[in-house]
Write a protein that holds these residues in place. Structure first.
Motif, PDB file in Angstrom:
ATOM      1  N   TRP B  64      36.064  47.395  38.714  1.00 32.20           N
ATOM      2  CA  TRP B  64      35.102  48.430  39.134  1.00 32.20           C
ATOM      3  C   TRP B  64      34.393  47.998  40.423  1.00 32.20           C
ATOM      4  N   ILE B  65      33.969  46.739  40.454  1.00 36.19           N
ATOM      5  CA  ILE B  65      33.285  46.223  41.645  1.00 36.19           C
ATOM      6  C   ILE B  65      34.254  46.213  42.834  1.00 36.19           C
ATOM      7  N   TYR B  66      35.483  45.831  42.566  1.00 43.57           N
ATOM      8  CA  TYR B  66      36.500  45.780  43.623  1.00 43.57           C
ATOM      9  C   TYR B  66      36.691  47.167  44.240  1.00 43.57           C
ATOM     10  N   LYS B  67      36.750  48.166  43.352  1.00 38.66           N
ATOM     11  CA  LYS B  67      36.948  49.542  43.817  1.00 38.66           C
ATOM     12  C   LYS B  67      35.785  49.967  44.724  1.00 38.66           C
ATOM     13  N   ARG B 132      45.740  52.064  46.576  1.00 44.83           N
ATOM     14  CA  ARG B 132      45.274  51.051  47.539  1.00 44.83           C
ATOM     15  C   ARG B 132      44.676  49.850  46.801  1.00 44.83           C
ATOM     16  N   ASN B 133      43.837  50.148  45.808  1.00 43.72           N
ATOM     17  CA  ASN B 133      43.212  49.044  45.069  1.00 43.72           C
ATOM     18  C   ASN B 133      44.242  48.216  44.323  1.00 43.72           C
ATOM     19  N   LEU B 134      45.217  48.911  43.720  1.00 44.49           N
ATOM     20  CA  LEU B 134      46.253  48.179  42.987  1.00 44.49           C
ATOM     21  C   LEU B 134      47.037  47.258  43.925  1.00 44.49           C
ATOM     22  N   LYS B 138      47.074  43.238  43.819  1.00 42.88           N
ATOM     23  CA  LYS B 138      48.347  42.541  43.609  1.00 42.88           C
ATOM     24  C   LYS B 138      48.667  41.610  44.782  1.00 42.88           C
ATOM     25  N   GLU B 139      48.637  42.158  45.975  1.00 38.41           N
ATOM     26  CA  GLU B 139      49.146  41.399  47.124  1.00 38.41           C
ATOM     27  C   GLU B 139      48.098  40.519  47.807  1.00 38.41           C
ATOM     28  N   GLU B 147      47.914  40.708  34.345  1.00 37.27           N
ATOM     29  CA  GLU B 147      46.467  40.655  34.643  1.00 37.27           C
ATOM     30  C   GLU B 147      45.956  42.038  35.062  1.00 37.27           C
ATOM     31  N   LEU B 148      46.742  42.719  35.877  1.00 39.88           N
ATOM     32  CA  LEU B 148      46.320  44.050  36.327  1.00 39.88           C
ATOM     33  C   LEU B 148      46.199  44.998  35.133  1.00 39.88           C
TER      34      LEU B 148
END
Lengths: 167, 190
Positions: B64-67, B132-134, B138-139, B147-148
């Motif tokens: 959530w924070i990442y997003k 984009r977040n995924l 991942k990368e 984990e995802l």
């Protein structure tokens, strides 16, 4: 359609895809031009995305929390109306407003309407002439009763009982 | 989390201190400017504070924070582009270079690297925020599919399908962009 590649792509990129799944993956890539093109482009794609990794560990300068808190305080002070924009509060407020609207609508819909007036009943006709409920204006009550008694006496009818104030 | 949702300041402080380096690092990775990273990191935590009530525990807190963090970066980039366009329209061509506020300020980055980073950011703009977040998780962050799946609350197959489609979209966007610029699709590794 592209199942072997969809299923095995991430492991293929990590170098951990093996056995029958690797064979199925490789077979699909040889027969599917779209997947072949994608798989061929992926090393470049991964390299491009790795550009977004910071070159070394980084972090904010000391006192970061104090600066964040000062910003929160400033935003809070800047607009009391911002509380209405908070999703949780805004949602509760919307529900409350909706509930109030429903209650009011029901009340208006089911509220006391104008009673039907039966003009053949002399008591009803009589009551319509009263400006207020009996007892509110004793002087008027008295005048009405007297007028009624006089008219009853003239017609020889028995006077109906009426509520009259005590004074 | 419940304590933060009830506006417990000590709990919020714990959250900030726990995630501040992560948030700062994500922003710096995208923008490569310390002033911008500080400003946007503050904005991210302010946003977290005011919208923590809407966090529904379906994904992990970090996701959530990442997003929020990546969205803030892209909002900033959009605003900067508009500002730049307005600014450039007010100046002659010779006055514009060197006047931009947020030039990277760290190691002497070569033009080629800068161009590559700009290209990645532009390409990532062409996919949905979720994709984009995924892709970034991942990368850039190096999370595995397992984990995802744990972090997002989705199952592994869904993650694989989403990553596959995101990669396809990125590739198509890159091809379109290169075609428009008349360049071959080739990016040096490393």
């Amino acid at each position: 359609m592209h199942e072997p590649v969809v299923d095995g792509l991430e492991e293929y990129l990590a170098g951990t895809l093996a056995g029958q799944r690797l064979a199925a993956f490789q077979h699909h890539v040889t027969v599917c031009g779209e997947c072949r093109r994608l798989v061929a482009a992926l090393p470049a794609q991964q390299a491009m995305l790795s550009e977004l990794r910071p070159p070394r560990p980084v972090g904010p300068k000391p006192g970061f929390y104090a600066r964040v808190w000062a910003r929160i305080e400033a935003e809070r002070a800047s607009s009391i109306w911002s509380v209405f924009l908070e999703p949780a509060f805004g949602r509760r407020l919307s529900y409350a407003a909706l509930a109030l609207l429903v209650v009011l609508s029901v009340a208006v819909w089911n509220g006391p309407g104008q009673p039907a007036i039966d003009e053949t009943n002399p008591m009803v006709v009589f009551a319509i002439d009263l400006p207020d409920a009996p007892g509110v204006d004793p002087g008027h009550d008295r005048a009405v009763v007297l007028t009624h008694l006089v008219s009853m006496g003239e017609n020889g009818d028995e006077a109906p009982s009426l509520p009259v104030s005590s004074d | 989390m419940r304590r933060i949702q009830e506006r417990d300041e000590a709990a919020f402080r714990e959250l900030v201190e726990r995630y501040q380096n992560k948030v700062y690092s994500i922003i710096y990775g995208i923008l490569r400017n310390h002033n911008d990273a500080e400003d946007i990191a503050q904005q991210v935590f302010t946003k977290i504070y005011f919208s923590i009530g809407s966090f529904d525990f379906r994904s992990s807190l970090l996701t959530w924070i990442y997003k929020i963090t990546v969205n803030e970066c892209y909002d900033y980039l959009r605003k900067r582009r508009v500002r730049k366009l307005v600014y450039e329209s007010d100046l002659g061509d010779e006055e514009t270079p060197g006047m931009e506020r947020s030039e990277p300020d760290t190691a002497p980055l070569i033009d080629e690297q800068l161009e590559r980073r700009d290209l990645v950011l532009k390409l990532l703009e062409k996919v949905s925020p979720e994709d984009r977040n995924l892709m970034l998780l991942k990368e850039v962050e190096g999370h595995s599919v397992e984990e995802l799946a744990r972090m997002t609350g989705m199952n592994e197959n869904t993650i694989k399908v989403k990553l596959f489609r995101a990669r396809q979209k990125l590739l198509k966007a890159a091809e379109r962009l290169m075609k428009r610029k008349g360049l071959p699709l080739k990016v040096e590794q490393g």
